[in-house]
Design a protein around this motif. Structure first.
Motif, PDB file in Angstrom:
ATOM      1  N   LYS A   1       1.529   2.067  -3.587  1.00  0.00           N
ATOM      2  CA  LYS A   1       0.426   2.305  -4.434  1.00  0.00           C
ATOM      3  C   LYS A   1       0.567   3.544  -5.463  1.00  0.00           C
ATOM      4  O   LYS A   1       1.103   4.708  -4.658  1.00  0.00           O
ATOM      5  N   HIS A   2       0.462   3.560  -6.452  1.00  0.00           N
ATOM      6  CA  HIS A   2       0.511   4.696  -7.444  1.00  0.00           C
ATOM      7  C   HIS A   2      -0.718   4.948  -8.159  1.00  0.00           C
ATOM      8  O   HIS A   2      -1.773   4.269  -8.181  1.00  0.00           O
ATOM      9  N   GLU A   3      -0.891   6.181  -8.516  1.00  0.00           N
ATOM     10  CA  GLU A   3      -2.073   6.819  -9.069  1.00  0.00           C
ATOM     11  C   GLU A   3      -1.696   7.882 -10.172  1.00  0.00           C
ATOM     12  O   GLU A   3      -0.852   8.544 -10.260  1.00  0.00           O
TER      13      GLU A   3
ATOM     14  N   VAL B   1      -6.016  -3.413 -10.682  1.00  0.00           N
ATOM     15  CA  VAL B   1      -5.880  -2.018 -10.649  1.00  0.00           C
ATOM     16  C   VAL B   1      -7.375  -1.355 -10.339  1.00  0.00           C
ATOM     17  O   VAL B   1      -8.455  -2.174 -10.513  1.00  0.00           O
ATOM     18  N   GLU B   2      -7.494  -0.259 -10.093  1.00  0.00           N
ATOM     19  CA  GLU B   2      -8.782   0.495  -9.771  1.00  0.00           C
ATOM     20  C   GLU B   2      -8.941   1.535 -10.718  1.00  0.00           C
ATOM     21  O   GLU B   2      -8.070   2.349 -10.938  1.00  0.00           O
TER      22      GLU B   2
ATOM     23  N   SER C   1       0.868  -1.097  -0.055  1.00  0.00           N
ATOM     24  CA  SER C   1       0.090  -0.113  -0.052  1.00  0.00           C
ATOM     25  C   SER C   1       0.717   1.228   0.057  1.00  0.00           C
ATOM     26  O   SER C   1       0.531   2.200  -0.428  1.00  0.00           O
TER      27      SER C   1
ATOM     28  N   ALA D   1      -3.689  10.180 -13.056  1.00  0.00           N
ATOM     29  CA  ALA D   1      -4.964  10.916 -13.689  1.00  0.00           C
ATOM     30  C   ALA D   1      -4.531  11.681 -14.976  1.00  0.00           C
ATOM     31  O   ALA D   1      -3.579  12.538 -15.242  1.00  0.00           O
TER      32      ALA D   1
ATOM     33  N   MET E   1      -8.932   8.163 -14.157  1.00  0.00           N
ATOM     34  CA  MET E   1      -7.753   7.796 -13.196  1.00  0.00           C
ATOM     35  C   MET E   1      -7.626   6.260 -12.946  1.00  0.00           C
ATOM     36  O   MET E   1      -8.627   5.821 -12.951  1.00  0.00           O
ATOM     37  N   ILE E   2      -6.499   5.933 -12.679  1.00  0.00           N
ATOM     38  CA  ILE E   2      -6.182   4.596 -12.459  1.00  0.00           C
ATOM     39  C   ILE E   2      -5.201   4.531 -11.259  1.00  0.00           C
ATOM     40  O   ILE E   2      -4.340   5.252 -10.934  1.00  0.00           O
ATOM     41  N   ARG E   3      -5.485   3.541 -10.398  1.00  0.00           N
ATOM     42  CA  ARG E   3      -4.538   3.299  -9.207  1.00  0.00           C
ATOM     43  C   ARG E   3      -4.141   1.771  -9.312  1.00  0.00           C
ATOM     44  O   ARG E   3      -4.748   0.978  -9.693  1.00  0.00           O
ATOM     45  N   TYR E   4      -2.795   1.725  -8.933  1.00  0.00           N
ATOM     46  CA  TYR E   4      -2.090   0.311  -9.380  1.00  0.00           C
ATOM     47  C   TYR E   4      -1.018   0.174  -8.146  1.00  0.00           C
ATOM     48  O   TYR E   4      -0.663   1.147  -7.569  1.00  0.00           O
ATOM     49  N   ILE E   5      -0.586  -1.104  -7.886  1.00  0.00           N
ATOM     50  CA  ILE E   5       0.634  -1.226  -6.976  1.00  0.00           C
ATOM     51  C   ILE E   5       1.668  -2.003  -7.826  1.00  0.00           C
ATOM     52  O   ILE E   5       1.425  -2.390  -8.789  1.00  0.00           O
TER      53      ILE E   5
END
Length: 325
Positions: free
Chosen positions: A114-116, A156-157, A111, A118, A142-146
């Protein structure tokens, strides 16, 4: 006891749990190749990891130094050769404590990384994920990933719309999670995902994906050329007839024998403008058809070409455009 490097512990832990980044894997490989003793030590840890029972999540304030001290105290005086063996395996056991009992630790380490990204400056943005998958974000997405895996999965989110080209890795499934609790499980493919407050739409360009809802067993399998939608408690799939589902990425708009009423909503979506048809002109617009392609042209140029082709007039006021006679 000679303590091992803490950073090395972390790399070993992440490698055994499948969460190493490329840089960390390279560092571990260099350490393994440095001496036969290093490789033997790693093999001991790997064997202990494989033979250990499932980790139980402990108190979150695990103290690595205290674990080392406890291990030191557990080693009783012994002849030098025996003591050396005890020391070596006790060290491995101490690391194992950190690995198996520290499931929460691996989670928090991930966590922290975690990268983001946009695409909030009005431009499309492209991203290569740690697993070599490619993602193209539409404006506003926007994307979030680790870096690494979450329980052996690539997760990914996503908020907004994006086009995915997933790197093949059968041992690690790829999941796209959305704010509305829908989940896309990739079965080897390229596709678009468009998320909204209450719905998710997926259009498959190649391969196949599974679209469902988090915590629900209901799902649909989408193959190349199909579009699936989840929203308002409903989940369904049909053939995709929209040639322009990734026009925002390619810059190419194609219309094949489509009416003006069908064309205009696609232009409105592509150019992010409010394009309306005057009520007195709607019947005529429903009968006018065009087969035409536009490549990286402005909205005004596109409307002007359609105007010459179909004979309508239009008035523009800011981002609002009205089509009429």
């Amino acid at each position: 006891m000679e303590h091992f490097d803490t950073y090395l512990h972390e790399i070993i832990a992440k490698n055994l749990s499948g969460q190493c980044t490329e840089a960390e894997s390279a560092a571990l490989q260099r350490w393994l190749e440095a001496s036969p003793e290093n490789r033997a030590e790693y093999e001991v840890l790997a064997k202990l990891w494989q033979d250990s029972p499932a980790a139980v999540v402990p108190r979150r304030e695990y103290n690595t130094a205290a674990a080392w001290d406890k291990t030191d105290q557990a080693i009783q005086p012994a002849p030098s050769r025996v003591k050396a063996l005890y020391t070596k395996y006790a060290a491995a056991a101490a690391i194992l404590i950190l690995l198996t009992a520290g499931a929460w630790w691996l989670e928090t380490r991930s966590s922290l990384k975690k990268h983001e990204l946009a695409a909030n400056d009005g431009k499309i943005k492209s991203l290569e994920l740690p697993d070599k998958s490619m993602v193209t974000l539409r404006q506003g997405a926007m994307i979030r990933y680790i870096n690494g895996y979450h329980h052996n999965q690539r997760i990914v989110e996503l908020e907004g719309e994006a086009f995915f080209e997933i790197a093949s890795d059968p041992e690690h499934s790829f999941l796209v999670k959305t704010p509305n609790q829908s989940v896309i499980e990739v079965l080897g493919t390229s596709f678009t995902v468009q998320t909204g407050k209450d719905s998710t739409a997926v259009t498959v360009a190649s391969g196949s994906v599974k679209l469902g809802v988090e915590g629900d067993t209901a799902a649909v399998i989408l193959n190349s050329g199909q579009r699936g939608v989840w929203g308002n408690g409903q989940l369904y799939a049909n053939n995709n007839h929209n040639l322009n589902f990734i026009a925002w990425k390619t810059g190419i708009l194609q219309f094949n024998d489509q009416t003006l009423l069908e064309i205009l909503p696609q232009l409105a979506d592509f150019y992010a403008k409010d394009i309306r048809v005057d009520e007195k002109y709607r019947e005529t617009a429903s009968q006018q058809k065009a087969t035409i392609t536009f490549r990286n042209q402005s909205c005004d140029d596109v409307l002007h070409e359609l105007q010459l082709l179909l004979g309508f007039h239009y008035q523009q006021d800011g981002d609002s455009i009205v089509i009429g006679q």
